[in-house]
Design a protein around this motif. Sequence first.
Motif, PDB file in Angstrom:
ATOM      1  N   GLU A 110      -8.551   6.792   3.341  1.00  0.00           N
ATOM      2  CA  GLU A 110      -7.318   6.030   3.141  1.00  0.00           C
ATOM      3  C   GLU A 110      -6.735   7.098   1.762  1.00  0.00           C
ATOM      4  OE1 GLU A 110      -4.032   6.700   4.852  1.00  0.00           O
ATOM      5  OE2 GLU A 110      -4.875   5.526   6.281  1.00  0.00           O
ATOM      6  N   PHE A 154       0.597  -1.313  -0.064  1.00  0.00           N
ATOM      7  CA  PHE A 154      -0.219   0.261   0.361  1.00  0.00           C
ATOM      8  C   PHE A 154       1.083   1.136   0.089  1.00  0.00           C
ATOM      9  CE2 PHE A 154      -2.521   3.247   2.182  1.00  0.00           C
ATOM     10  CZ  PHE A 154      -3.551   3.235   1.103  1.00  0.00           C
ATOM     11  N   THR A 155       2.012   1.150   0.258  1.00  0.00           N
ATOM     12  CA  THR A 155       2.664   2.134   0.594  1.00  0.00           C
ATOM     13  C   THR A 155       3.627   2.746  -0.268  1.00  0.00           C
ATOM     14  OG1 THR A 155       3.251   2.172   3.133  1.00  0.00           O
ATOM     15  CG2 THR A 155       4.495   3.490   2.633  1.00  0.00           C
ATOM     16  N   ARG A 175      -2.472  12.999   2.353  1.00  0.00           N
ATOM     17  CA  ARG A 175      -3.136  12.429   3.151  1.00  0.00           C
ATOM     18  C   ARG A 175      -4.337  13.355   3.557  1.00  0.00           C
ATOM     19  NH1 ARG A 175      -3.482   9.996   8.035  1.00  0.00           N
ATOM     20  NH2 ARG A 175      -3.945   6.794   7.967  1.00  0.00           N
ATOM     21  N   ASN A 234      -2.569   6.268  -0.608  1.00  0.00           N
ATOM     22  CA  ASN A 234      -0.943   6.050  -0.545  1.00  0.00           C
ATOM     23  C   ASN A 234       0.162   7.379  -0.790  1.00  0.00           C
ATOM     24  OD1 ASN A 234      -1.288   6.025  -2.808  1.00  0.00           O
ATOM     25  ND2 ASN A 234      -0.303   3.558  -3.041  1.00  0.00           N
ATOM     26  N   ASP A 235       1.202   6.800  -0.417  1.00  0.00           N
ATOM     27  CA  ASP A 235       2.111   8.408  -0.756  1.00  0.00           C
ATOM     28  C   ASP A 235       1.489   8.487  -2.801  1.00  0.00           C
ATOM     29  OD1 ASP A 235       2.750   8.216   2.177  1.00  0.00           O
ATOM     30  OD2 ASP A 235       4.514   6.755   1.698  1.00  0.00           O
TER      31      ASP A 235
END
Length: 682
Positions: free
Chosen positions: A141, A123-124, A154, A143-144
């Motif tokens: 949510e 995910f990251t 974010r 991710n980067d």
Amino acid sequence: MGLWNWDLRTGMVQGDDTLAQMFGDPPPGTERVPIEEWRSRTHPEDLLALDPPLIACLKGETEQFEVAQRIRHRDGHWIWGLWRGRVTERDAQGKCVALMGSFHDITERREAHERLQLAASVFTHAREGITITDTHGTIIEVNDTFTRITGYSREEAIGNNPRMLQSGRQGPDFYAAMWHSLTTDGHWTGEVWNRRKSGELFAEIITISAVRNLLGAVTHYVALFTDITSLKENERKLERIAHYDALTGLPNRVLLADRLQQAMARCQRRGHSLAVAFIDLDGFKAVNDLHGHEQGDGLLVALAQRLQSSLREGDTLSRMGGDEFVAVLSDLENTKDCEPVLERMLHAAADPVRLGDTLFQVSASIGVTLFPADGVEPDLLIRHADQAMYQAKQAGKNRYHLFDVEQDTAVKTQREEIARIRQALTAQEFVLYYQPKVNMRTGQVTGAEALIRWNHPERGLLAPAAFLPAMHNHAISIDVGDWVISTALRQMADWQAQGLDLPVSVNIDARHLQKEGFSLRLAALLAAQPQVPTSHLELEILETSALEDIALVSDIMRRCQAMGVRFALDDFGTGYSSLTYLKRLGAEVIKIDQSFVRDMQTDPDDLAIVRGVIGLAHAFHREVIAEGVETIAHGTALLRLGCEHAQGYGIARPMPASELPHWAQHWSPDRAWTAAVDATPR
């Protein structure tokens, strides 16, 4: 959970039955084993993690320890376990001499943890942007990569709706279809244009999937997207290279073909017309030669802009290459609607162009064809316009010329007919029929005229009128003419072998006669049948064709006559007959045209012409023969006028070569002719 005891004085470890079962060891589990055996079953990487807390406990720094490590099962696989231990006995000096503890199998928990770590890492670190929303579309949510692509942090994204990225390039119908796919199929994939925080548009390919719980209810939506803006830009550049001219920026051949096809379909739906104009610049080559290609390119760019400006909205101008352009003028309610546009293009091309200190001036020749009047495929429309352009150049340039569909159809039909005639010649489908020539006074068969027929495999036996016009002024007439002469000579040789010595006359086309080297080819054909006297071949030439170049024809005739070949002037009286022509052509025979013979008994003018031709022939010591003798009365009248030689249906129709010997043997003149001869004053 398994239990164990370790006696440090003996170095032996004892586990219970549960521990033995967990390790895959055979019962009883109370068997003592050296501590080294247990250590040998510990994963090498985990020994480093086990030793520090164990040593601290043994030294008295702590009374218990806890560490996770992997133990090899008896069958070879690894078990993750949590070792817990505490000191149960020390000696007088405080040294640890006994430990006891437990082993808890945490393999599933450890694997679940690793999966969570992996998922978190994916995910990251995923190169795709990831957005997770609840069922209401609220972002919970990102991710980067989402932040890197969109420019939103974010914190800025969470709690918002993905609508914050919308560019406005997709309408409500687009999103309605997307949500329909999500609710029915549970997923959707497509390309979307969105807007970054900076306001810049970007293209993404995105996949949205519904996440369901154990009961099948949707709990979240996960979207994965990739920034494909650079790919779209490259795609746009490649498309431009593939569809547009690099110099002028105009559509090229490929794009022109597509637009022309669309314009034709649109015109058919609406009942309109379109014009295809092929434009070639007059004098452009001189610009390149005198001033170089750089100036030439500059002139092309300037003229392309002018030509484009002269068109209507919806028309297309394409560069075909070099100094050639094609314009498609579509949706013409009236075919004449294209004329003002064509005039504007002529003026646009002819107006001077200044490049730097130099003034250039060229013009344009334009060929035009109209659809659906010219109902052909797109490629042929352009080719027809190209043909018309050459007509404009030949007519003086700086003008346009309209393609003639009817003329082109006639040319195409002739081309097809010539190809079929050539095939017939190769397949030996042509045959010669022979019409006898006779002396009506003596009853002698004096010769025959060879007449070509086409034994067509589908249409049957065709008369010359069905195919000779297609050969007029075409090179195929020479090949056919050579075949007729050669076949007639062979037939004379065959008749001679049967005891029939009969001269044959052959009609010769003017183009054939005047073709360079005719006398040489004729000599070769005569040499191939040496048994046939050259005087037995008579070439019939039309008076009208002979007069086109009387000096050349007269010279060719003299060469052939030197070989012994005779000549007859066919259809005499239909041209510009004069004593001078009769003298210069020097033919041995004059044939009275059948049109005069047929009506000589009812038309005083025709009778006068027949009488005059007979008189000229006698005056110039030429033989005379009448064509078209269809009745006994025709023959009787001719005999009284002093013409004894004749041919026609009243004597015999043209017949196959095999029938002529029998006919010649049994033919005799009509009694009326004999009586006419007897009554004619001597």
